[in-house]
Design a protein around this motif. Structure first.
Motif, PDB file in Angstrom:
ATOM      1  N   ARG A 205      -1.865   8.127  -8.456  1.00  0.00           N
ATOM      2  CA  ARG A 205      -2.190   8.445  -7.067  1.00  0.00           C
ATOM      3  C   ARG A 205      -3.558   7.919  -6.687  1.00  0.00           C
ATOM      4  NH1 ARG A 205      -1.728  14.406  -5.638  1.00  0.00           N
ATOM      5  NH2 ARG A 205      -2.386  13.594  -3.642  1.00  0.00           N
ATOM      6  N   ALA A 206      -4.506   8.004  -7.632  1.00  0.00           N
ATOM      7  CA  ALA A 206      -5.852   7.507  -7.353  1.00  0.00           C
ATOM      8  C   ALA A 206      -5.811   6.004  -7.092  1.00  0.00           C
ATOM      9  CB  ALA A 206      -6.779   7.815  -8.525  1.00  0.00           C
ATOM     10  N   LEU A 207      -5.036   5.285  -7.876  1.00  0.00           N
ATOM     11  CA  LEU A 207      -4.942   3.832  -7.685  1.00  0.00           C
ATOM     12  C   LEU A 207      -4.381   3.510  -6.314  1.00  0.00           C
ATOM     13  CD1 LEU A 207      -3.490   2.576 -11.033  1.00  0.00           C
ATOM     14  CD2 LEU A 207      -5.845   2.577 -10.228  1.00  0.00           C
ATOM     15  N   ASN A 208      -3.373   4.297  -5.924  1.00  0.00           N
ATOM     16  CA  ASN A 208      -2.727   4.054  -4.645  1.00  0.00           C
ATOM     17  C   ASN A 208      -3.670   4.392  -3.491  1.00  0.00           C
ATOM     18  OD1 ASN A 208      -0.653   5.530  -2.445  1.00  0.00           O
ATOM     19  ND2 ASN A 208      -0.152   3.455  -3.095  1.00  0.00           N
ATOM     20  N   ASP A 209      -4.397   5.507  -3.637  1.00  0.00           N
ATOM     21  CA  ASP A 209      -5.295   5.946  -2.564  1.00  0.00           C
ATOM     22  C   ASP A 209      -6.526   5.064  -2.462  1.00  0.00           C
ATOM     23  OD1 ASP A 209      -3.742   7.986  -1.784  1.00  0.00           O
ATOM     24  OD2 ASP A 209      -4.846   9.578  -2.815  1.00  0.00           O
ATOM     25  N   VAL A 210      -7.170   4.839  -3.621  1.00  0.00           N
ATOM     26  CA  VAL A 210      -8.478   4.183  -3.611  1.00  0.00           C
ATOM     27  C   VAL A 210      -8.345   2.667  -3.610  1.00  0.00           C
ATOM     28  CG1 VAL A 210     -10.698   4.027  -4.780  1.00  0.00           C
ATOM     29  CG2 VAL A 210      -9.430   6.180  -4.815  1.00  0.00           C
ATOM     30  N   GLU A 211      -7.542   2.140  -4.532  1.00  0.00           N
ATOM     31  CA  GLU A 211      -7.466   0.686  -4.660  1.00  0.00           C
ATOM     32  C   GLU A 211      -6.381   0.088  -3.755  1.00  0.00           C
ATOM     33  OE1 GLU A 211      -9.081  -0.834  -7.718  1.00  0.00           O
ATOM     34  OE2 GLU A 211     -10.003   1.078  -8.221  1.00  0.00           O
ATOM     35  N   LYS A 212      -5.634   0.939  -3.095  1.00  0.00           N
ATOM     36  CA  LYS A 212      -4.578   0.490  -2.173  1.00  0.00           C
ATOM     37  C   LYS A 212      -3.519  -0.370  -2.876  1.00  0.00           C
ATOM     38  CE  LYS A 212      -6.683   2.416   1.271  1.00  0.00           C
ATOM     39  NZ  LYS A 212      -6.391   3.835   1.226  1.00  0.00           N
TER      40      LYS A 212
ATOM     41  N   THR B  53      11.301  10.216   3.866  1.00  0.00           N
ATOM     42  CA  THR B  53      10.073  10.850   3.399  1.00  0.00           C
ATOM     43  C   THR B  53      10.452  12.013   2.481  1.00  0.00           C
ATOM     44  OG1 THR B  53      10.042  12.405   5.221  1.00  0.00           O
ATOM     45  CG2 THR B  53       8.912  10.316   5.574  1.00  0.00           C
ATOM     46  N   PRO B  54       9.531  12.457   1.626  1.00  0.00           N
ATOM     47  CA  PRO B  54       9.869  13.585   0.756  1.00  0.00           C
ATOM     48  C   PRO B  54      10.403  14.782   1.542  1.00  0.00           C
ATOM     49  CG  PRO B  54       7.745  12.687   0.148  1.00  0.00           C
ATOM     50  CD  PRO B  54       8.190  11.943   1.369  1.00  0.00           C
TER      51      PRO B  54
ATOM     52  N   VAL C  32       6.333  14.542  -4.519  1.00  0.00           N
ATOM     53  CA  VAL C  32       5.967  15.266  -3.310  1.00  0.00           C
ATOM     54  C   VAL C  32       4.966  14.467  -2.467  1.00  0.00           C
ATOM     55  CG1 VAL C  32       4.748  17.332  -2.538  1.00  0.00           C
ATOM     56  CG2 VAL C  32       6.521  17.505  -4.274  1.00  0.00           C
ATOM     57  N   HIS C  33       4.086  13.717  -3.156  1.00  0.00           N
ATOM     58  CA  HIS C  33       3.034  13.003  -2.425  1.00  0.00           C
ATOM     59  C   HIS C  33       3.425  11.579  -2.051  1.00  0.00           C
ATOM     60  CE1 HIS C  33       0.479  16.352  -3.425  1.00  0.00           C
ATOM     61  NE2 HIS C  33       0.971  16.283  -4.651  1.00  0.00           N
ATOM     62  N   ALA C  34       4.642  11.170  -2.356  1.00  0.00           N
ATOM     63  CA  ALA C  34       5.049   9.798  -2.059  1.00  0.00           C
ATOM     64  C   ALA C  34       5.188   9.583  -0.556  1.00  0.00           C
ATOM     65  CB  ALA C  34       6.370   9.490  -2.754  1.00  0.00           C
ATOM     66  N   ASP C  35       5.032   8.322  -0.127  1.00  0.00           N
ATOM     67  CA  ASP C  35       5.253   8.002   1.280  1.00  0.00           C
ATOM     68  C   ASP C  35       6.738   7.927   1.574  1.00  0.00           C
ATOM     69  OD1 ASP C  35       2.505   7.631   1.892  1.00  0.00           O
ATOM     70  OD2 ASP C  35       2.596   5.721   0.826  1.00  0.00           O
ATOM     71  N   LYS C  36       7.480   7.497   0.569  1.00  0.00           N
ATOM     72  CA  LYS C  36       8.894   7.250   0.788  1.00  0.00           C
ATOM     73  C   LYS C  36       9.640   7.578  -0.505  1.00  0.00           C
ATOM     74  CE  LYS C  36      11.269   3.071   1.842  1.00  0.00           C
ATOM     75  NZ  LYS C  36      11.014   1.691   2.292  1.00  0.00           N
ATOM     76  N   VAL C  37      10.813   8.111  -0.375  1.00  0.00           N
ATOM     77  CA  VAL C  37      11.608   8.432  -1.550  1.00  0.00           C
ATOM     78  C   VAL C  37      12.963   7.733  -1.424  1.00  0.00           C
ATOM     79  CG1 VAL C  37      12.682  10.274  -2.903  1.00  0.00           C
ATOM     80  CG2 VAL C  37      10.507  10.684  -1.766  1.00  0.00           C
TER      81      VAL C  37
ATOM     82  N   GLY D  60       0.781  -1.226   0.000  1.00  0.00           N
ATOM     83  CA  GLY D  60       0.000   0.000   0.000  1.00  0.00           C
ATOM     84  C   GLY D  60       0.812   1.276   0.000  1.00  0.00           C
ATOM     85  N   GLU D  61       2.113   1.154  -0.004  1.00  0.00           N
ATOM     86  CA  GLU D  61       2.947   2.352   0.004  1.00  0.00           C
ATOM     87  C   GLU D  61       3.048   2.975  -1.386  1.00  0.00           C
ATOM     88  OE1 GLU D  61       6.466   2.623   3.293  1.00  0.00           O
ATOM     89  OE2 GLU D  61       6.746   1.180   1.707  1.00  0.00           O
ATOM     90  N   PHE D  62       3.353   4.257  -1.396  1.00  0.00           N
ATOM     91  CA  PHE D  62       3.670   4.949  -2.638  1.00  0.00           C
ATOM     92  C   PHE D  62       5.143   5.342  -2.523  1.00  0.00           C
ATOM     93  CE2 PHE D  62       1.791   7.967  -5.988  1.00  0.00           C
ATOM     94  CZ  PHE D  62       3.011   8.133  -6.596  1.00  0.00           C
ATOM     95  N   VAL D  63       5.975   4.651  -3.288  1.00  0.00           N
ATOM     96  CA  VAL D  63       7.406   4.881  -3.181  1.00  0.00           C
ATOM     97  C   VAL D  63       7.913   5.507  -4.474  1.00  0.00           C
ATOM     98  CG1 VAL D  63       9.642   3.778  -2.851  1.00  0.00           C
ATOM     99  CG2 VAL D  63       7.654   2.913  -1.642  1.00  0.00           C
TER     100      VAL D  63
END
Lengths: 283, 267
Positions: free
Chosen positions: A191-198, A230-231, A212-217, A39-42
């Motif tokens: 981002r929508a896929l990451n937020d909504v569909e996890k 984090t960003p 900028v919106h990533a959980d981890k860079v 579920g992370e956005f990297v």
């Protein structure tokens, strides 16, 4: 459990001259270890030749490590028996939209992945519908991919991966060949896929404003991980980023310069709103 | 010139022929083309003509569209007719200077003209009413029996459909490279034939390089999407026979029967 885990991953290209003799060895990825949680956005950053694309290709078993291991959902990617499971778990979107669309009609391209997985016909249609809707391309389903804009093609590619129901999606510089509008469309879809569909998203890019919106860079340089965090943590170190020949977003740069000039502004400003607030506070 | 070739183009319309299973249309074309070469007398072409008119009417594709396809081969047609007309030996009917026209010449030239015209129109009816995708699907399924003798039917049809998908992309690329080379002073339009062919080298080399690069990328993208050949693959749009296809086959059998009967009767 981590969805992706690399253990001392090393990958070497063997350079050959025209006769095929070994000229030398280039280490594209050098002893890299990291973990990505479900579920992370990297975001993976790095300038050209930093090894970020090579790293990405290891995540769904297109390339195999020279040394070290990559685990996807607990499975070792270099074992033949895991190959198709790994590719089903981690979907991949590439840079050039023209070179990854196989179908001659949008809907057929989205159906290509499920067809390969042996999904029954009726379900392929359901998956096609839901994934095209998820990226906002459903009304284009009967169109030829050649008639779409770059951003639209890239969203079709994302839908094509999505239809395979992956748990993780790796995007290898999906916006590098797009105009600013196309870039926005694609990033919004991811981002929508990451937020909504996890769905776990790994975005490889060299555009700073996309992370900028990533959980981890993770910042790559010469095949190694140069920075991770984090960003905000990353963008607090403007000078270090500069030394890795990477840019920072304009607001961050502006805030950094003002801070250097003596204003009381915190490091690691990421958005315009934050900047405005910080400026108001320091008066 | 390239735009004039309607052979291989799709004409979207709602008709029975469009909805017909591609396998029926493929077999139909094959039978029609064979029938043109079975017949030995002019009367034999009457059923072929009637059949063609019937199909064209049913396909709802404007006749002018098919004739346009003929333009591209008009030269070939005239060339072969003229050659046959003057060079066939036999009973002389007409002499002018050194040229002789014989009875047999007229006959062969006539046959040639009819055969070529029917051949082109017949096969363009198929391509005009079938999407390239449908066509490759039909080929894959229709020739599926060849798998027994290890003909890679699925792979061939996959290659065909990928090739079709990349034609417009490569066309665009050719245009781009051409402009880039022209900007650097390349000249594609003047000089004799030899010079012009030579001028194409700086166009073809980058085009090939980029085509290979694309092929490499595409192969990677296909593998990343779990493509592993035809085994265990399902179809998004599987081919299924309907009633109209059975009727189609029936009409084809009838037509073939008539042609063979005529051949036996009209010795």
């Amino acid at each position: 459990m981590a969805i992706i885990k690399t253990d001392n991953l090393t990958f070497e290209y063997i350079r050959r001259d025209e006769e095929g003799n070994v000229e030398g060895i280039t280490t594209a990825v050098d002893n890299v270890s990291f973990e990505i949680k479900r579920g992370e956005f990297v975001a993976i950053l790095g300038h050209n030749g930093s090894g970020k694309s090579t790293l990405a290709k290891h995540l769904n078993a297109i390339l195999f490590p020279t040394e070290g291991t990559v685990f996807v959902d607990g499975k070792d990617t270099s074992e033949d028996a895991n190959l198709w499971d790994v590719r089903e778990t981690v979907g991949m979107v590439f840079q050039n939209p023209d070179n990854q669309i196989i179908g001659q009609v949008v809907e057929e391209d989205v159906g290509f992945g499920p067809e390969n997985l042996g999904v029954p016909t009726a379900e392929i249609w359901e998956r096609m519908e839901e994934s095209l809707k998820a990226v906002g391309m459903y009304e284009f389903r009967k169109k030829s991919p050649n008639r779409l804009s770059g951003g639209q093609k890239q969203r079709v590619s994302i839908a094509g991966v999505l239809a395979m129901h992956p748990q993780c999606i790796v995007l290898d510089e999906p916006t590098a060949m797009l105009d600013p509008i196309g870039r926005k469309e694609v990033i919004r879809a991811v981002r929508a896929l990451n937020d909504v569909e996890k769905i776990t998203a790994i975005l490889i890019t060299h555009y700073m404003d996309e992370i900028v919106h990533a959980d981890k860079v993770i910042v790559m340089d010469k095949g190694k991980i140069a920075m991770a965090g984090t960003p905000r943590e990353i963008f607090s170190q403007v000078d270090k980023l500069k030394s890795l020949s990477l840019d920072v977003p304009q607001v961050t740069m502006c805030a950094h310069k003002l801070r250097e000039a003596g204003l009381n502004i915190p490091e690691g400003i990421l958005t315009n709103d934050e900047f405005v607030k910080a400026l108001q506070q320091c008066q | 010139m390239l735009r004039d070739i309607t052979l291989g183009q799709y004409y979207p319309a709602e008709s029975v022929i469009h909805r017909l299973d591609p396998r029926v249309k493929l077999l139909g074309t094959l039978i029609f083309l064979t029938s043109l070469f079975i017949t030995k007398s002019f009367y034999g072409y009457i059923p072929a003509l009637l059949f063609l008119i019937f199909i064209i009417k049913a396909s709802k594709v404007p006749f002018s569209f098919m004739v346009r396809g003929m333009k591209a081969i008009a030269f070939l047609l005239v060339f072969s007719v003229v050659l046959n007309l003057f060079l066939t030996q036999g009973d002389v009917v007409f002499t002018w200077w050194k040229l002789k026209i014989t009875k047999q010449g007229i006959q062969t030239a006539g046959f040639m003209a009819i055969r070529l015209t029917f051949l082109i129109i017949g096969s363009s009816v198929m391509t005009l009413t079938t999407t390239p995708n449908n066509l490759t699907d039909g080929l894959e399924k229709g020739l599926g029996f060849l798998k027994i003798i290890h003909v890679p039917v699925h792979e061939i049809s996959m290659m065909m459909s990928i090739a079709l998908r990349f034609i417009p992309i490569l066309m665009e690329e050719t245009d781009k490279i051409m402009k880039a080379q022209m900007a650097r002073g390349a000249d594609f339009d003047s000089g004799n034939m030899f010079k012009r062919v030579k001028a194409l080298v700086p166009l073809l080399v980058p085009l090939f390089v980029s085509a290979f690069r694309r092929a490499n990328d595409l192969a990677m993208a296909m593998e990343a999407r779990c493509y592993r050949g035809g085994e265990g693959r399902t179809k998004m749009k599987p081919l299924k026979y309907h009633r109209r296809d059975a009727i189609g086959y029936l009409i084809l059998a009838l037509y073939l029967g008539v042609i063979i009967a005529l051949r036996i009767l009209l010795k």
